[in-house]
Design a protein around this motif. Structure first.
Motif, PDB file in Angstrom:
ATOM      1  N   ALA A  11      30.660  26.159  79.431  1.00 13.26           N
ATOM      2  CA  ALA A  11      31.636  25.036  79.191  1.00 13.26           C
ATOM      3  C   ALA A  11      30.952  24.105  78.410  1.00 13.26           C
ATOM      4  O   ALA A  11      29.983  23.681  78.546  1.00 13.26           O
ATOM      5  N   THR A  12      31.793  23.582  77.381  1.00 15.82           N
ATOM      6  CA  THR A  12      31.210  22.416  76.467  1.00 15.82           C
ATOM      7  C   THR A  12      31.060  21.128  77.390  1.00 15.82           C
ATOM      8  O   THR A  12      32.108  20.549  77.561  1.00 15.82           O
ATOM      9  N   SER A  13      29.886  20.792  77.573  1.00 13.35           N
ATOM     10  CA  SER A  13      29.598  19.492  78.488  1.00 13.35           C
ATOM     11  C   SER A  13      29.336  18.358  77.450  1.00 13.35           C
ATOM     12  O   SER A  13      28.159  18.545  76.643  1.00 13.35           O
ATOM     13  N   THR A  14      29.946  17.319  77.097  1.00 16.74           N
ATOM     14  CA  THR A  14      29.896  16.365  76.146  1.00 16.74           C
ATOM     15  C   THR A  14      30.381  14.923  76.576  1.00 16.74           C
ATOM     16  O   THR A  14      30.797  14.803  77.576  1.00 16.74           O
ATOM     17  N   GLU A  15      29.614  13.927  76.081  1.00 19.01           N
ATOM     18  CA  GLU A  15      29.693  12.549  76.072  1.00 19.01           C
ATOM     19  C   GLU A  15      30.432  12.014  74.798  1.00 19.01           C
ATOM     20  O   GLU A  15      30.052  11.007  74.055  1.00 19.01           O
ATOM     21  N   ARG A  16      31.747  12.650  74.504  1.00 23.16           N
ATOM     22  CA  ARG A  16      32.330  12.387  73.172  1.00 23.16           C
ATOM     23  C   ARG A  16      32.663  10.598  73.476  1.00 23.16           C
ATOM     24  O   ARG A  16      33.300  10.338  74.513  1.00 23.16           O
ATOM     25  N   LYS A  17      32.877  10.301  72.126  1.00 19.30           N
ATOM     26  CA  LYS A  17      33.014   8.684  72.113  1.00 19.30           C
ATOM     27  C   LYS A  17      34.531   8.723  72.003  1.00 19.30           C
ATOM     28  O   LYS A  17      35.107   9.403  71.009  1.00 19.30           O
ATOM     29  N   PRO A  18      35.265   7.964  72.885  1.00 22.95           N
ATOM     30  CA  PRO A  18      36.836   8.002  72.624  1.00 22.95           C
ATOM     31  C   PRO A  18      37.265   6.961  71.566  1.00 22.95           C
ATOM     32  O   PRO A  18      36.536   6.021  71.453  1.00 22.95           O
ATOM     33  N   ARG A  19      38.416   7.221  71.311  1.00 23.14           N
ATOM     34  CA  ARG A  19      39.292   6.050  70.691  1.00 23.14           C
ATOM     35  C   ARG A  19      39.611   5.044  71.783  1.00 23.14           C
ATOM     36  O   ARG A  19      40.022   5.344  72.799  1.00 23.14           O
ATOM     37  N   ARG A  20      39.772   3.644  71.493  1.00 18.68           N
ATOM     38  CA  ARG A  20      40.128   2.772  72.376  1.00 18.68           C
ATOM     39  C   ARG A  20      41.460   1.924  72.122  1.00 18.68           C
ATOM     40  O   ARG A  20      41.508   1.286  70.912  1.00 18.68           O
ATOM     41  N   LEU A  21      42.330   2.143  73.200  1.00 17.93           N
ATOM     42  CA  LEU A  21      43.586   1.264  73.094  1.00 17.93           C
ATOM     43  C   LEU A  21      43.500  -0.045  73.882  1.00 17.93           C
ATOM     44  O   LEU A  21      43.524   0.195  75.028  1.00 17.93           O
ATOM     45  N   ARG A  22      43.745  -1.161  72.958  1.00 17.93           N
ATOM     46  CA  ARG A  22      43.788  -2.298  73.672  1.00 17.93           C
ATOM     47  C   ARG A  22      44.781  -3.006  73.732  1.00 17.93           C
ATOM     48  O   ARG A  22      45.582  -3.113  72.766  1.00 17.93           O
ATOM     49  N   GLY A  23      45.455  -3.491  74.866  1.00 22.33           N
ATOM     50  CA  GLY A  23      46.752  -4.079  75.001  1.00 22.33           C
ATOM     51  C   GLY A  23      47.033  -4.652  76.458  1.00 22.33           C
ATOM     52  O   GLY A  23      47.648  -5.786  76.534  1.00 22.33           O
ATOM     53  N   HIS A  24      46.273  -4.289  77.278  1.00 20.43           N
ATOM     54  CA  HIS A  24      46.304  -4.777  78.580  1.00 20.43           C
ATOM     55  C   HIS A  24      45.468  -6.061  78.862  1.00 20.43           C
ATOM     56  O   HIS A  24      44.373  -6.011  78.301  1.00 20.43           O
TER      57      HIS A  24
END
Length: 386
Positions: A11-24
């Protein structure tokens, strides 16, 4: 190395960088839901009492509604009208029309639950279910705006999750911190069957071949039900997120079939530990019947699983997404476990380190930005699959 260990390692194990949604503004984001009618639209709720509305085609939050003066535990769209959103806060359910903007006031308010609500869900017929800390589930008729049914006595502790079964419009499914999964005919207010994951029978079955498995109780934290017609209509299943780090996939149609169609009778009734003994153990062919068992031995979670969801991208329902207290997000090709081929096993195809405990997740019907994660921060994270 066994076949399941080889699959888990592949299985592909990764530390992908996410897109971040700010609003709270503060606290953790508690829940999220992705629009099926408008791909890319996502709503989230948080401990700050706010409802945030995002369009993934744009950078910033589109709308923030201060919906409650207390944390929001759950959120869902109204069936057939995704401009209409229900939220639960404390023991109250509120509804909002997002077209009214940030100053939107509640259109409806329901106060039928006596304890704090953990999850709400809406059926295609307009019934609203609310599962609470008392173990009760209240069913509200949103057309007539009145209490329709109270479901009780199946759960002896907190009822943590509730969903409707889309191909059986009068059927709901619930899970609780008593380690029970229950399926209901909510029109009659009675349980049809239950599975007790805390029973010695299932604990012994699940422990084999799972050295290193989380030893927490098998509380049911989340339940996801597949849409009707997934994968050519071959499967009508639910997924169960458990406190012992296991994800179960249950063939609901088999469980709901008349007992005489299943061959020799088995112990029945609400007190039963399970309607079946032929559970997979995760180490060999984990579908020895009509349930599969995704656990540590297959590369699964090392702590409680907090949420599960079926994929909405690509071939709908092909993948199962799970998130847990081990700060991991896992994507499973689950249906292989139901294959009649002797050596066919479910497979872990993606493992993402998300750094924080997962509170909730959902899948969006888009080719990218399709895994939405709420963790213990105030920022919504968005990942890509594949």
């Amino acid at each position: 190395m066994s076949e399941t260990e080889t699959a888990a390692a592949a299985a592909t194990s990764t530390e992908r960088k996410p897109r971040r949604l700010r609003g709270h503004k503060k606290g953790a984001v508690t829940c999220c839901v992705a629009s099926s009618a408008r791909p890319g639209v996502v709503a989230s709720s948080g401990e700050d009492g706010c409802l945030c509305w995002f369009d993934l085609r744009t950078k910033d939050v589109l709308l923030t509604i201060e919906a409650a003066n207390k944390p929001i535990s759950s959120i869902c769209f109204k069936s057939g009208n995704e401009d209409h959103v229900y939220v639960s806060a404390g023991n109250e359910i509120l509804s909002f029309d997002i077209r009214m903007g940030s100053q939107s006031k509640p259109l409806e308010t329901y106060n039928y639950n006596r304890d704090e609500i953990n999850q709400i869900a809406v059926s295609s017929k307009g019934y609203l279910a609310a599962a609470d800390d008392s173990g009760d589930i209240k069913i509200v008729n949103t057309t007539q705006k009145c209490l329709y049914k109270r479901l009780r006595e199946a759960h002896t502790s907190i009822c943590s999750s509730v969903q409707f079964i889309p191909w059986r419009p009068w059927t709901a499914i619930t899970g609780g911190l008593d380690s029970k999964l229950a399926v209901w005919d909510f029109s009659k207010g009675r349980a049809l069957f239950s599975i007790d994951y805390g029973s010695p029978e299932l604990q012994n079955s699940n422990s084999s071949g799972s050295t290193g498995q989380c030893l927490n109780p098998a509380f049911v934290h989340s339940v996801a039900v597949s849409e009707e017609g997934i994968l050519g209509g071959l499967y009508k299943v639910c997924a169960v997120a458990r406190g012992d780090g296991v994800v179960d996939v249950v063939d609901l149609e088999y469980e709901l079939a008349p007992a005489k169609s299943k061959g020799p009778s088995r112990a029945g009734g609400l007190a039963m530990s399970s309607k079946r003994n032929d559970l997979g153990d995760g180490s060999n062919n984990q579908c020895q019947g009509k349930r599969i068992h995704l656990d540590y031995s297959m590369g699964g979670h090392t702590a409680a699983v907090s949420c599960v969801a079926f994929s909405a991208f690509g071939e709908k329902g092909k993948f199962l997404v799970s998130g847990g207290n081990d700060a991991s997000l896992k994507v499973w090709d689950w249906s292989k476990g139901f294959s009649p081929e002797t050596n066919s096993n479910s497979e872990l195809v993606l493992d993402i380190d998300v750094k924080k405990k997962v509170n909730w997740l959902c899948a969006a019907p888009t080719d990218s930005d399709n895994l939405i994660v709420c963790d213990t921060s105030k920022v919504v994270k968005v990942y890509n699959f594949p």
